[in-house]
Motif scaffolding. Structure first.
Motif, PDB file in Angstrom:
ATOM      1  N   PHE A   1      66.628  77.185  32.570  1.00 10.94           N
ATOM      2  CA  PHE A   1      65.792  76.335  33.316  1.00 10.94           C
ATOM      3  C   PHE A   1      65.576  75.130  32.764  1.00 10.94           C
ATOM      4  CE2 PHE A   1      63.374  80.768  33.724  1.00 10.94           C
ATOM      5  CZ  PHE A   1      63.492  80.644  35.018  1.00 10.94           C
ATOM      6  N   HIS A   2      66.213  74.561  31.512  1.00 16.57           N
ATOM      7  CA  HIS A   2      66.143  73.175  31.465  1.00 16.57           C
ATOM      8  C   HIS A   2      67.299  72.420  32.396  1.00 16.57           C
ATOM      9  CE1 HIS A   2      65.520  69.752  28.640  1.00 16.57           C
ATOM     10  NE2 HIS A   2      66.490  69.806  28.560  1.00 16.57           N
ATOM     11  N   VAL A   3      68.290  73.082  32.317  1.00 10.18           N
ATOM     12  CA  VAL A   3      69.357  72.460  33.032  1.00 10.18           C
ATOM     13  C   VAL A   3      68.995  72.447  34.529  1.00 10.18           C
ATOM     14  CG1 VAL A   3      71.888  72.710  33.752  1.00 10.18           C
ATOM     15  CG2 VAL A   3      71.083  73.084  31.583  1.00 10.18           C
ATOM     16  N   LEU A   4      68.385  73.534  35.240  1.00  7.82           N
ATOM     17  CA  LEU A   4      68.137  73.605  36.464  1.00  7.82           C
ATOM     18  C   LEU A   4      66.727  72.759  36.939  1.00  7.82           C
ATOM     19  CD1 LEU A   4      68.533  77.367  37.489  1.00  7.82           C
ATOM     20  CD2 LEU A   4      69.997  75.553  37.651  1.00  7.82           C
ATOM     21  N   SER A   5      65.864  72.570  35.697  1.00  4.97           N
ATOM     22  CA  SER A   5      64.875  71.670  36.059  1.00  4.97           C
ATOM     23  C   SER A   5      64.945  70.066  35.731  1.00  4.97           C
ATOM     24  CB  SER A   5      63.649  72.258  35.321  1.00  4.97           C
ATOM     25  OG  SER A   5      63.815  71.850  33.740  1.00  4.97           O
ATOM     26  N   GLY A   6      66.253  69.790  35.479  1.00  5.28           N
ATOM     27  CA  GLY A   6      66.783  68.417  35.316  1.00  5.28           C
ATOM     28  C   GLY A   6      66.013  67.781  33.874  1.00  5.28           C
ATOM     29  N   GLY A   7      66.007  68.782  33.038  1.00  4.50           N
ATOM     30  CA  GLY A   7      65.560  68.363  31.528  1.00  4.50           C
ATOM     31  C   GLY A   7      64.142  68.467  31.553  1.00  4.50           C
ATOM     32  N   ILE A   8      63.385  69.042  32.476  1.00 11.35           N
ATOM     33  CA  ILE A   8      61.802  69.189  32.073  1.00 11.35           C
ATOM     34  C   ILE A   8      61.375  70.393  31.055  1.00 11.35           C
ATOM     35  CG2 ILE A   8      59.724  69.528  33.272  1.00 11.35           C
ATOM     36  CD1 ILE A   8      60.927  68.021  35.774  1.00 11.35           C
ATOM     37  N   PHE A   9      61.997  71.383  31.285  1.00 11.32           N
ATOM     38  CA  PHE A   9      61.557  72.513  30.703  1.00 11.32           C
ATOM     39  C   PHE A   9      61.453  72.520  29.276  1.00 11.32           C
ATOM     40  CE2 PHE A   9      61.587  76.735  28.780  1.00 11.32           C
ATOM     41  CZ  PHE A   9      60.894  77.515  29.945  1.00 11.32           C
ATOM     42  N   LEU A  10      62.565  71.888  28.421  1.00  6.26           N
ATOM     43  CA  LEU A  10      62.291  71.877  26.856  1.00  6.26           C
ATOM     44  C   LEU A  10      61.876  70.664  26.383  1.00  6.26           C
ATOM     45  CD1 LEU A  10      65.905  73.845  25.825  1.00  6.26           C
ATOM     46  CD2 LEU A  10      63.347  74.555  25.759  1.00  6.26           C
ATOM     47  N   THR A  11      60.609  70.077  27.003  1.00  8.60           N
ATOM     48  CA  THR A  11      59.891  68.880  26.542  1.00  8.60           C
ATOM     49  C   THR A  11      58.822  69.445  25.813  1.00  8.60           C
ATOM     50  OG1 THR A  11      58.762  68.906  28.938  1.00  8.60           O
ATOM     51  CG2 THR A  11      60.880  67.696  28.471  1.00  8.60           C
ATOM     52  N   PRO A  12      58.439  68.635  25.006  1.00  6.06           N
ATOM     53  CA  PRO A  12      56.949  68.894  24.046  1.00  6.06           C
ATOM     54  C   PRO A  12      55.989  69.419  24.952  1.00  6.06           C
ATOM     55  CG  PRO A  12      58.191  67.032  22.999  1.00  6.06           C
ATOM     56  CD  PRO A  12      59.029  67.433  24.488  1.00  6.06           C
TER      57      PRO A  12
END
Length: 436
Positions: free
Chosen positions: A47-58
Motif C-alpha cells: 500500500f505504501h508503494v501503490l499510494s505514492g509513499g503516503i501509507f507508511l507516514t506518521p
C-alpha cells in the motif's frame, strides 16, 4: 566432480533450514503469529508503494491505530465467544444501540439532572452504556446457554433487534455534540497522551516486558520446566523493546496542525517560537484503552479459572461438563463480557465522531469476526489468542485504510474483506488438519 560440488550446497541448505527451525523452537515463537506479522508488513509495503509513499507516514499510521481501536476491543471478546464454539453476529448492532443510548443520555438527560459540563457526565454515561451492553449480552447468553437456542439464530435476531432499537431511541435522529471529557476517548489533539507521557509509557512497557521474561524464567526453574536459551530470551526482549520504542517514535512524529498548536499556545500563554510550535500527538487515548483491554483479557484467558473453563468448554464441552464446570453459566458470562466490550467500542466510536448515528457499527460484526479468525481463533473452538485477534484487527483496518487511500470503491472493499476472511478460515482448516 559435479556430484561432489553439489553436496556442500545441499548440506548448506539443510543447515540453514535446521538453523531456522532451531531458532523458532528456541524462542517458542508462534509460527502462525509470525506469518501474520509478515503478512501485515507485506500489506503495508504494498500500500505504501501503490499510494505514492503516503501509507507508511506518521499521520496515516497514527490514524490507523485510532481506527483499529474499537474493532480490536471487540475482537478480544469475540475470541472467547468463538473459542466456546459460538458466534455473535450482533456486536455491530449492540455497538450502535449502546452508542445511541450513551449519546442520548449525555446530551438529553444528564444535563437536566447534573447541569452542563458536569465532571461526572462522562463517567455515568460510560458506566450506563457498559451496563446496557452487559445486560444485552446476558439476555442473549441466557437464551443461548439455558434455553438451547443456537447462537447463530439468537445473535442474528439481535443484529436486527438492536439495530432497530438504535433507530427507535431517537426516531432516527443523529445525536450531537457529546460531552467534552467523553470525547477524549475518541482521540484527537486533546485525546492523546503527548510526547512525554508516550515515552514514559514506552519505557515502562519495555521494563514490563523484561520483568515478565525474568519472572517467567524463574517460574520455569521453580517448577522444573525446560528453559529457553539465554540468547533466545535476550533476542525476544531486544526485538520487543525495539518495536515498542519504534512505535512511540512514529506516534510522536505526528504533530498537531499549526492552527491547533497556535490556539493551544494562546490559551496557555505560551510564546510561539519563530519556527512554529511542534507538539507530537503520541499515543491516542482509544489506543491506550485497547492496549489495556488486551492486557486484561490476556490475563483473564491465561491466568484465571474462568479463562481455563472457556478453553476447556471449547476443547470438549461434554468432558468439561463431566469435570464439574457449569458450562451454561460460563457461556452466558462470555456473552455478557462480549456485550460490555461492544459498549466500550461504542464509547470509542461515538467519541471519535462526536456524534451517534443510526449507521454506527454497521458491518462491524464482519470485521470483528474476521479479526478474530485471521488472528488464529479456530471456528472449531478451543483455540485462540487475544494478541492474535488484535493483530487481526490491525490487518483488517490496514486493508480498509489502504483501499481508501487508493480510492477503491466501497463494494470492492467488501469483496476484498470477504475473500480475506474465507482465506483465513481455509488456512485454519489446513493448519488444524496438519496438526492432527
Amino acid at each position: 566432480m559435479s556430484q561432489s560440488a553439489s553436496e556442500p550446497s545441499v548440506g548448506a541448505r539443510a543447515s540453514t533450514g535446521g538453523g531456522l527451525s532451531r531458532f523458532v523452537r528456541a524462542t517458542e515463537v508462534d509460527t502462525r503469529m509470525l506469518g501474520m506479522v509478515g503478512a501485515l508488513l507485506v500489506i503495508w509495503l504494498v500500500f505504501h508503494v501503490l499510494s505514492g509513499g503516503i501509507f507508511l507516514t506518521p499521520r496515516n499510521l497514527w490514524n490507523l491505530t485510532v481506527q483499529t481501536s474499537s474493532i480490536a476491543v471487540m475482537a478480544t471478546g469475540m475470541v472467547l465467544v468463538i473459542v466456546t464454539r459460538n458466534i455473535d453476529l450482533s456486536v455491530g448492532s449492540i455497538l450502535g444501540f449502546t452508542g445511541m443510548a450513551m449519546a442520548a443520555l449525555q446530551a438529553n438527560i444528564l444535563p437536566g439532572m447534573l447541569g452542563f459540563d458536569s465532571p461526572f457526565t462522562w463517567l455515568l454515561t460510560l458506566a450506563a452504556g457498559i451496563l446496557v451492553g452487559v445486560a444485552i449480552g446476558g439476555l442473549q447468553g441466557y437464551i443461548i446457554a439455558f434455553m438451547g437456542v443456537p447462537a447463530f439464530i439468537v445473535t442474528l435476531g439481535g443484529l436486527l433487534i438492536w439495530r432497530g432499537g438504535a433507530w427507535w431511541l431517537t426516531s432516527g435522529r443523529t445525536v450531537a455534540p457529546l460531552d467534552d471529557t467523553f470525547r477524549l476517548m475518541g482521540g484527537g489533539a486533546t485525546g492523546s497522551l503527548g510526547e512525554t507521557w508516550t515515552w514514559i509509557l514506552a519505557i515502562l512497557a519495555c521494563l514490563a516486558v523484561i520483568a515478565s521474561l525474568v519472572f517467567a524464567r524463574k517460574r520455569r526453574v521453580r517448577f522444573g520446566f525446560p528453559q529457553r536459551p539465554v540468547w533466545a530470551e535476550v533476542t525476544i526482549a531486544a526485538v520487543t523493546t525495539i518495536i515498542i520504542l519504534g512505535a512511540a517514535l512514529v506516534l510522536n512524529a505526528y504533530e498537531w496542525p499549526s492552527a491547533i498548536a497556535r490556539r493551544y499556545a494562546e490559551a496557555a500563554g505560551i510564546e510561539v517560537p519563530e519556527g512554529g510550535l511542534h507538539i507530537g500527538y503520541g499515543v491516542a487515548v482509544p489506543v491506550l484503552i485497547a492496549i489495556v483491554v488486551g492486557i486484561v483479557m490476556t490475563f483473564v484467558t491465561q491466568r484465571t479459572r474462568f479463562g481455563r473453563y472457556v478453553f476447556a468448554i471449547g476443547g470438549n464441552p461434554e468432558a468439561a461438563e463431566l469435570a464439574g464446570i457449569n458450562t451454561r453459566w460460563v457461556v452466558m458470562k462470555v456473552f455478557m463480557l462480549m456485550g460490555g466490550l461492544a459498549a466500550l467500542g461504542a464509547a470509542i466510536s461515538t467519541a471519535r465522531l462526536n456524534a451517534a448515528t443510526n449507521a454506527l457499527g454497521t458491518l462491524d460484526e464482519l470485521y470483528v469476526i474476521a479479526a478474530a479468525v485471521i488472528g488464529g481463533t479456530s471456528l472449531a473452538g478451543g483455540a485462540g489468542t487475544i494478541i492474535g485477534a488484535m493483530l487481526g484487527a490491525l490487518v483488517m483496518q490496514s486493508l480498509q485504510s489502504g483501499m481508501v487511500l487508493l480510492g477503491v470503491d466501497s463494494p470492492l472493499q467488501s469483496i476484498v474483506v470477504g475473500v480475506v476472511l474465507i482465506i483465513a478460515v481455509w488456512i485454519d482448516t489446513v493448519y488444524r488438519r496438519r496438526a492432527a
